[in-house]
Structure formats: C-alpha cells, structure tokens
Enzyme design. Structure first.
Site, short mmCIF file in Angstrom:
data_model
loop_
_atom_site.label_atom_id
_atom_site.label_comp_id
_atom_site.label_asym_id
_atom_site.label_seq_id
_atom_site.Cartn_x
_atom_site.Cartn_y
_atom_site.Cartn_z
N LYS A 34 10.26 -17.33 4.04
CA LYS A 34 11.03 -17.20 5.29
C LYS A 34 10.08 -17.01 6.47
CE LYS A 34 11.39 -12.26 4.37
NZ LYS A 34 12.19 -11.20 3.79
N TYR A 257 -7.79 -5.19 32.65
CA TYR A 257 -6.58 -4.67 33.31
C TYR A 257 -6.44 -3.17 33.13
CZ TYR A 257 -4.90 -9.51 33.70
OH TYR A 257 -4.75 -10.83 34.02
C1 LIG Z 1 11.47 -10.60 2.77
C2 LIG Z 1 12.14 -10.31 1.50
C3 LIG Z 1 11.42 -10.28 0.28
C4 LIG Z 1 9.92 -10.31 0.20
O1 LIG Z 1 9.42 -9.04 0.54
P1 LIG Z 1 7.87 -8.69 0.42
O2 LIG Z 1 7.76 -7.25 0.74
O3 LIG Z 1 7.17 -9.54 1.43
O4 LIG Z 1 7.47 -9.05 -0.97
C5 LIG Z 1 12.16 -10.17 -0.90
N1 LIG Z 1 13.50 -10.07 -0.88
C6 LIG Z 1 14.21 -10.05 0.27
C7 LIG Z 1 15.69 -9.92 0.22
C8 LIG Z 1 13.56 -10.16 1.49
O5 LIG Z 1 14.27 -10.12 2.63
#
Ligand SMILES: *Cc1c(COP(=O)(O)O)cnc(C)c1O
Length: 360
Positions: A34, A257
């Site tokens: 994702k 800055y």
């Molecule tokens: C993002 C996510 C993961 C992966 O999590 P990590 O901590 O990056 O391994 C797994 N399951 C769900 C439902 C998520 O939203």
C-alpha cells in the site's frame, strides 16, 4: 548530478523476503505494498516479488487496479475493504480479495450485481478498535449471510490486525488480542490472516496460513529498540543527494532560516540539494546525521524546501558534487525518524514524486 535519487535495491528486497519466510516457514506471504509500496514504487516492487511471494495487499481499490492493469496476477488483498457499491463489479472483474468489516458491506454484496463470485475475508476487531466488529453475534450474522450468498467464494477467510505487537509495555494486551483472534477462528473453516511485521518477528503464535509483512520487507524495523540490521534485514531504499555549495563561516555566524543554527566555532557549511520538498523531514533537528565521504556529519539549521545545511568541520576536504546519503545503506532511516519524533514508515511514505527512483 541528479538532485535527489532514491535507489531501490531489488536484491535487498529479495533478501528480506527470505528472512521473513525463514521466520514463518509454514505461512504464505502477502507482501504489503500500500501507499506506493511505502514510497518505494508499488509496480516495481510487485514485479520484483511476484514470483517470490504468494500475494499482495493494498489499502485502496485504485492501488489494486493499477497492479492488475500492470499484469500482476497474484491474489491482491484489499485490507480496508470497499466503501462504494460501484467498487464491487471491479472487485469481481479484477479478482480482488476484499475485507468485509460491516453488515452494510454484506448487504451491498447481496444487492449489487456483478459477474464472478468474489473472495472475502471477514474482518474482526480483536482490540485495536479500527475495522471489523468485536461482537460474536454480529460476526456470526455476517458469516452466515456471506455463506448463503452465491456471489461469495467459500470458505470465508478470517482477518484481523495486531495493534501492539511492537510495544514492549503492552505484552499482555498483545497476548489478549492473539487469543481473541483464535477464539473467532474456532467458528471459521477458511484461512486465517493475522500478523504484521512485528508479530512475524516477535510473536510466533501469531503466524497463521497467511502473514502480512510490510515495513520489514523494506529492511526497516518496526521496533524502537532494534534496527532492520539487528533483525538481519537490508535497507531497500537509499536516499541520496549531492553537495551543491560549500561556505566558510566564522564562529557565531547564523545559518539558514530563523538563525536556527549558530556556528559554535569557525567551520565549513555544506549545502545539500535535498529538502522537505523531496520528503526529507523539516522536523529534523540540528545534529541529525547524514553520510558524506564515509563519515557522519550533522545537519545545521532548519531544513529548507529544496536544500539543507550540514556542518562539515573547519578543515574538511569535501567538494561540490560529493555524494550525500540521507538514509539507507550505512545510515538507518530508523535513526533519522527517532530524531524527528516520528516512525520510519512516515519518512519513507513521504518521498516526493520529484525524486528520481532508480530500481536495480
Ligand atoms: C499496513 C498494514 C500491515 C503491514 O504492517 P507492517 O507493520 O508494515 O508490517 C499489515 N496489515 C494491515 C491491516 C495493515 O494496514
């Protein structure tokens, strides 16, 4: 001399998958890609891994459709499920595996016409209170309605998510969550899918038929007290830039800055062509390390949109054009994140489109 480059190391990615599979030998791997594969490039990561993992997971249906249109054939899981009736024909057409969190979603599956039956995962809340129901009778109703529905492939999967597998102070709460999950699992015939990166490494009892590694695939640790290297992982992304100017300054000179850095002695200030417009965090305080010519030097002054300052020391020999590593090989992003009071997930997700990605 590109301004900012994100090198994405395919061999490191493949190495990390091997480490993960070794941790959970009996589980199938759903690679979580994702948010553009946590900023690494979802299409490139999916193509590198399509023969090495069983499935992929994303949050949004658009992310899943992009992968299918690029020819990815593996199961693709929608971790958030769907929220519009119009999504269902696409879930069917593109053969996506969707979470079902509510009775409203069950009703939509029953109501909306689509051609091929779909794969669904019933999502239960075991303690995070984000998605899914924690109520046994609601879950039983969702399950029995879906089981009667001929637009749904059987058996149904069971899905949940751990919220404190990385949190040492919440060991007992994590155990409760795992036991809640297996309680729900007693009534299910299909596959189970529970664990994230932290659970894969620290909680063998959370391993089920399917595991969902995210951050560890990218070579980064989900734990505050260990780096990816400590876990046997290799960083996949190295964010690099160059020195584009070098200025001699005197003790007391005010840098950048807001005069946030005042030179403590005569020194040399290097200007690096990378800023928050590239995704480097503006919250980085004075003293955040970068890697130049094999040594760590510290940022000096507020990060600008396109540049940042580093204190190279009075007698440095660095030159304009020299390479600067902001994070990755030799400099864990975990370290930068902790100085910025955030988590590495956020930093890697925030790498901006103007950065040049090199996948090799
Ligand atoms: C993002 C996510 C993961 C992966 O999590 P990590 O901590 O990056 O391994 C797994 N399951 C769900 C439902 C998520 O939203």
């Amino acid at each position: 001399m590109e301004s900012v480059t994100a090198l994405i190391d395919k061999q490191a990615l493949i190495h990390n998958i091997k480490v993960i599979k070794n941790k959970a030998k009996d589980s199938k791997v759903i690679a979580v890609i994702k948010a553009n594969a946590y900023g690494h490039g979802a299409i490139a990561v999916a193509n590198a891994l399509k023969d090495k993992v069983e499935g992929f997971a994303v949050a949004r249906i658009g992310e899943a459709m992009d992968l299918r249109r690029d020819g990815i054939k593996n199961p693709i899981f929608l971790l958030e499920g769907f929220y519009n009736d119009d999504d269902l024909p696409f879930i069917s057409k593109y053969d996506l595996y969707t979470a079902v969190n509510t009775m409203e979603q069950v009703e939509a599956i029953e109501r909306v016409p689509f051609s091929k039956p779909i794969h669904v995962w019933v999502q239960v809340d075991i303690g995070m209170h984000r998605l899914g129901s924690n109520d046994k009778s609601t879950i039983a109703k969702i399950k029995s309605r879906l089981e009667k529905c001929d637009k749904v492939i059987k058996p149904l999967g069971l899905l949940s998510h751990l919220s404190v597998a990385d949190t040492p102070a919440e060991v007992e709460y994590n155990k409760t969550q795992i036991s809640n999950f297996f309680d729900f699992a007693k009534d299910m015939q299909g596959d189970l899918c529970l664990t994230n990166s932290a659970g894969i490494f620290d909680w063998n009892e959370s391993h089920t038929q399917w595991i969902r590694p995210g951050i560890v695939m990218y070579g980064i640790s989900p734990f505050d007290d260990r780096t990816g290297e400590d876990l046997g992982l290799k960083p996949v992304m190295t964010l690099k830039s160059n020195l584009i100017a070098i200025n001699k300054v005197k003790k007391g000179d005010k840098i950048g800055y807001g005069a946030y850095y005042v030179a403590p002695k005569d020194t040399t200030i290097g200007i690096v062509s990378c800023g928050y417009g590239d995704g480097y965090p503006r919250t980085a305080p004075n003293g955040t390390p970068v890697l130049i010519n094999g040594r760590y030097v510290q940022t000096a002054g507020h990060v600008c949109m396109d540049m940042l300052f580093v204190d190279l020391g009075e007698h440095c020999t660095d030159k304009v054009g020299d390479e600067v590593i902001l994070w990755g090989k030799g400099l864990p992003v975990e370290k930068i994140a902790s100085l910025c009071n955030t988590i590495p997930y956020e930093l890697i997700c925030h790498v901006m489109p103007r950065v040049e990605f090199i996948f090799g």
